[in-house]
Design a protein around this motif. Structure first.
Motif, mmCIF file in Angstrom:
data_model
loop_
_atom_site.group_PDB
_atom_site.id
_atom_site.type_symbol
_atom_site.label_atom_id
_atom_site.label_comp_id
_atom_site.label_asym_id
_atom_site.label_seq_id
_atom_site.Cartn_x
_atom_site.Cartn_y
_atom_site.Cartn_z
ATOM 1 N N ARG A 1 -10.182 52.574 -3.060
ATOM 2 C CA ARG A 1 -10.854 52.100 -1.852
ATOM 3 C C ARG A 1 -10.630 53.074 -0.699
ATOM 4 O O ARG A 1 -9.589 53.716 -0.604
ATOM 5 N N ASP A 2 -11.614 53.160 0.177
ATOM 6 C CA ASP A 2 -11.431 53.947 1.400
ATOM 7 C C ASP A 2 -10.683 53.075 2.403
ATOM 8 O O ASP A 2 -11.284 52.387 3.225
ATOM 9 N N ASN A 3 -9.364 53.099 2.312
ATOM 10 C CA ASN A 3 -8.552 52.309 3.237
ATOM 11 C C ASN A 3 -7.836 53.195 4.251
ATOM 12 O O ASN A 3 -6.871 52.792 4.878
ATOM 13 N N GLY A 4 -8.335 54.431 4.409
ATOM 14 C CA GLY A 4 -7.745 55.342 5.384
ATOM 15 C C GLY A 4 -7.986 54.877 6.805
ATOM 16 O O GLY A 4 -9.098 54.452 7.156
ATOM 17 N N ARG A 5 -6.971 54.935 7.643
ATOM 18 C CA ARG A 5 -7.095 54.513 9.033
ATOM 19 C C ARG A 5 -6.454 55.569 9.935
ATOM 20 O O ARG A 5 -5.490 56.226 9.549
ATOM 21 N N ILE A 6 -6.998 55.704 11.114
ATOM 22 C CA ILE A 6 -6.546 56.713 12.070
ATOM 23 C C ILE A 6 -6.076 56.037 13.352
ATOM 24 O O ILE A 6 -6.737 55.126 13.858
ATOM 25 N N GLY A 7 -4.943 56.470 13.862
ATOM 26 C CA GLY A 7 -4.439 56.009 15.155
ATOM 27 C C GLY A 7 -4.335 57.176 16.123
ATOM 28 O O GLY A 7 -4.581 58.333 15.755
ATOM 29 N N GLU A 8 -3.957 56.887 17.353
ATOM 30 C CA GLU A 8 -3.877 57.936 18.370
ATOM 31 C C GLU A 8 -2.966 59.080 17.932
ATOM 32 O O GLU A 8 -3.254 60.258 18.184
ATOM 33 N N ALA A 9 -1.876 58.753 17.279
ATOM 34 C CA ALA A 9 -0.909 59.776 16.895
ATOM 35 C C ALA A 9 -1.465 60.736 15.851
ATOM 36 O O ALA A 9 -0.921 61.834 15.663
ATOM 37 N N ASP A 10 -2.554 60.347 15.166
ATOM 38 C CA ASP A 10 -3.121 61.189 14.114
ATOM 39 C C ASP A 10 -4.162 62.175 14.651
ATOM 40 O O ASP A 10 -4.630 63.045 13.909
ATOM 41 N N LEU A 11 -4.527 62.035 15.912
ATOM 42 C CA LEU A 11 -5.610 62.848 16.468
ATOM 43 C C LEU A 11 -5.102 64.188 17.001
ATOM 44 O O LEU A 11 -4.001 64.284 17.544
ATOM 45 N N LYS A 12 -5.940 65.190 16.850
ATOM 46 C CA LYS A 12 -5.629 66.529 17.363
ATOM 47 C C LYS A 12 -6.693 66.917 18.383
ATOM 48 O O LYS A 12 -7.881 67.004 18.047
ATOM 49 N N VAL A 13 -6.283 67.115 19.624
ATOM 50 C CA VAL A 13 -7.220 67.553 20.659
ATOM 51 C C VAL A 13 -7.503 69.036 20.449
ATOM 52 O O VAL A 13 -6.581 69.857 20.388
ATOM 53 N N VAL A 14 -8.782 69.382 20.298
ATOM 54 C CA VAL A 14 -9.144 70.770 19.991
ATOM 55 C C VAL A 14 -9.924 71.436 21.115
ATOM 56 O O VAL A 14 -10.226 72.632 21.032
ATOM 57 N N THR A 15 -10.255 70.690 22.170
ATOM 58 C CA THR A 15 -10.995 71.248 23.298
ATOM 59 C C THR A 15 -10.069 71.467 24.490
ATOM 60 O O THR A 15 -8.933 70.994 24.507
ATOM 61 N N LYS A 16 -10.588 72.180 25.481
ATOM 62 C CA LYS A 16 -9.797 72.448 26.683
ATOM 63 C C LYS A 16 -9.487 71.149 27.425
ATOM 64 O O LYS A 16 -8.422 71.010 28.022
#
Length: 533
Positions: free
Chosen positions: A388-403
């Motif tokens: 199953r696609d049970n993948g979940r993303i939280g704030e800690a998983d995010l990578k800011v890539v812009t200025k």
């Protein structure tokens, strides 16, 4: 092995019956009918005790085999005196001689249901107890009787006892064939449950060499996706997590194949918010056309509907809170096929009662979006199976890539849009603002067109609502997979988006990031995609 040449008789009179059941429902009534016809009753253990307590004369299997039950009951019916009586072809001279030579009596009726393996697993029993509830003798008798259905009647389901009683003690070949088919299905399902437990529960194998999927028919459906297709609903034969298939239908017409498919899509998405604020999901053709969270359920419904009120007509609605009367009144304002909710109060039920064709489904606890399990899809000549696609993303998983990093509100909108995009058919683009979808682009062959369609739908929604501008202005946009070119992102910029959430991983990531920086966007990468086909 030779093939019998004499056709099986149509009618077989029951003279001797072997009964050994774990589920004793209807046992005494059947035993009394058999005894009334002068049938000799042979039984084992607890079944024999129950029949005797009802005043019936019963012979123990050990009296026939000459061996007592032994090894804690593991060995009692596995004997030629039993299986010879089940498997003998009565019209075959050689079989008849073997029975005479060895004193084997024919058995005309077998009544067996098996050790409660699935129930033992479901109650959380230890491994040793589970193993002890693997029936061996029962399935052997069932298969022997079913194979020889030309002469032997096999009953594995208490629901079939009434038909045996109504037969007056003489069963037809048609009945024996039908019962045999049901018996082999019962043993196949039983073995599949055991195989599944060994693979998934005991050995922790996600993809065993042989995959057994024990299912039972819950109901026949009017037709499939189209009237010329046939369809039915099957549910797990053993323990199963609650889902749309286990929901209780309170009212409305019977559910169709498409109703189940769309209601499942709505329930799976709303379950992502089961621990969040009041949330409403509106689905059409398995794609969400409006999703919103708010302080109250009715506010969430109104915000979700505003995203695409045209597609919502004839749609499916799922909510993550018990339905109240006020929200039910609002939902009743347009034609809706199905409403799924954990529960509903009396006012809501009364409102929907006025809409006799609307199906109201109460699901109880919502499914866990993080649960495991397998997903299956048939292809020509085979089956595709995946976790199953049970993948979940939280704030800690995010990578800011812009200025520019996203603001707190943009970050919330990004995560909301990302959660919805997971449930939109690829290529998926979702604009969101303030906890509500602004536009949804689904199932296009390229991501640019999905971005444009979602933006166009947002403009259309604004026009219908009389808003000064579409909700894509100042929105966050989610893409289920990376932007292969900057054009899709630039379409989002043109629509007014100020923040982007996407997996990243394209060979042109640098080009896309540069375009985002030039437009003043904030963009985060998830390093996880959510294709949905």
């Amino acid at each position: 092995m030779k093939t019998p040449t004499t056709p099986a008789p149509d009618k077989v009179t029951i003279k001797r019956a072997l009964l050994s059941v774990s589920d004793k429902s209807g046992l005494v009534e059947l035993g009394q009918a058999l005894a009334g016809w002068g049938v000799e009753l042979v039984s084992t253990g607890g079944t024999a005790k129950a029949l005797r307590e009802a005043g019936l004369e019963v012979k123990d299997v050990s009296d026939i085999t000459g061996f007592p039950e032994m090894m804690d009951g593991r060995v009692k019916t596995l004997h030629p005196m039993v299986h010879g009586g089940l498997l003998s072809v009565r019209d075959d001279p050689e079989h008849a001689k073997a029975m005479t030579d060895h004193g084997i009596g024919a058995i005309d009726l077998v009544v067996v249901n098996l050790y409660p393996f699935a129930q033992t697993v479901a109650k959380g029993a230890g491994r040793d107890e589970i193993i002890e509830n693997i029936d061996i003798g029962g399935p052997s008798m069932v298969r022997s009787a079913a194979k020889n259905h030309g002469y032997v009647t096999i009953a594995t389901d208490p629901a079939d006892y009434a038909e045996i009683i109504a037969s007056g003690g003489s069963t037809s070949l048609e009945t024996r064939k039908r019962f045999a088919a049901k018996a082999f299905a019962a043993t196949a399902t039983y073995d599949a449950m055991i195989s599944s437990w060994f693979a998934f529960g005991d050995q922790q194998q996600l993809f065993p060499e042989a995959l057994s999927v024990p299912l039972r028919k819950a109901e026949g459906l009017r037709y499939g996706e189209n009237p010329h297709q046939q369809a039915a609903l099957y549910v797990p034969a053993g323990p199963a997590a609650r889902g749309i298939a286990q929901a209780t239908q309170i009212q409305g017409k019977e559910l169709s194949y498409n109703n189940y498919n769309d209601a499942d899509a709505a329930l799976e998405l709303v379950s992502e918010f089961r621990d969040g604020p009041p949330t409403v999901v509106i689905v059409k053709h398995a794609n969400p056309c409006g999703v919103a969270t708010a302080d109250t359920l009715i506010e969430a419904y109104e915000a979700a509907l505003a995203c695409d009120s045209v597609s919502a007509f004839g749609g499916i609605i799922a909510v993550n809170r018990p339905l109240d009367g006020k929200t039910a009144e609002a939902i009743s304002g347009i034609f809706t096929e199905v409403v799924a909710a954990p529960d509903a109060d009396d006012d809501a039920k009364a409102v929907f009662a006025r809409k006799k064709n609307l199906r109201l489904l109460l699901t109880g606890e919502l499914p866990d979006p993080a649960r495991g399990g397998l997903m299956m899809k048939t292809i020509a000549g085979g089956m595709l199976v995946q976790s199953r696609d049970n993948g979940r993303i939280g704030e800690a998983d995010l990578k800011v890539v812009t200025k520019r990093a996203p603001t707190d509100q943009e970050l919330k909108d990004c995560l909301f849009a990302w959660t919805v995009a997971k449930h939109v058919k690829s290529n998926a683009i979702v604009y969101a603002k303030g906890g509500a979808t602004a536009g949804v682009g689904a199932g296009q062959m390229n991501r640019l067109e999905s971005a444009r369609i979602a933006a166009w739908k947002a403009k259309d929604a604004a026009g219908k609502a009389g808003w000064a501008e579409p909700r894509t202005i100042g929105s966050a946009v989610a893409s289920d997979a990376f932007f292969p070119f900057a054009d899709g992102l630039l379409a989002a910029v043109e629509a007014g988006a100020t923040a982007v959430i996407q997996p990243g991983g394209s060979i042109r990531d640098a080009e896309v990031i540069a375009a985002a920086d030039e437009a003043g966007l904030a963009m985060v990468f998830t390093n996880m995609r959510h294709f949905r086909h």
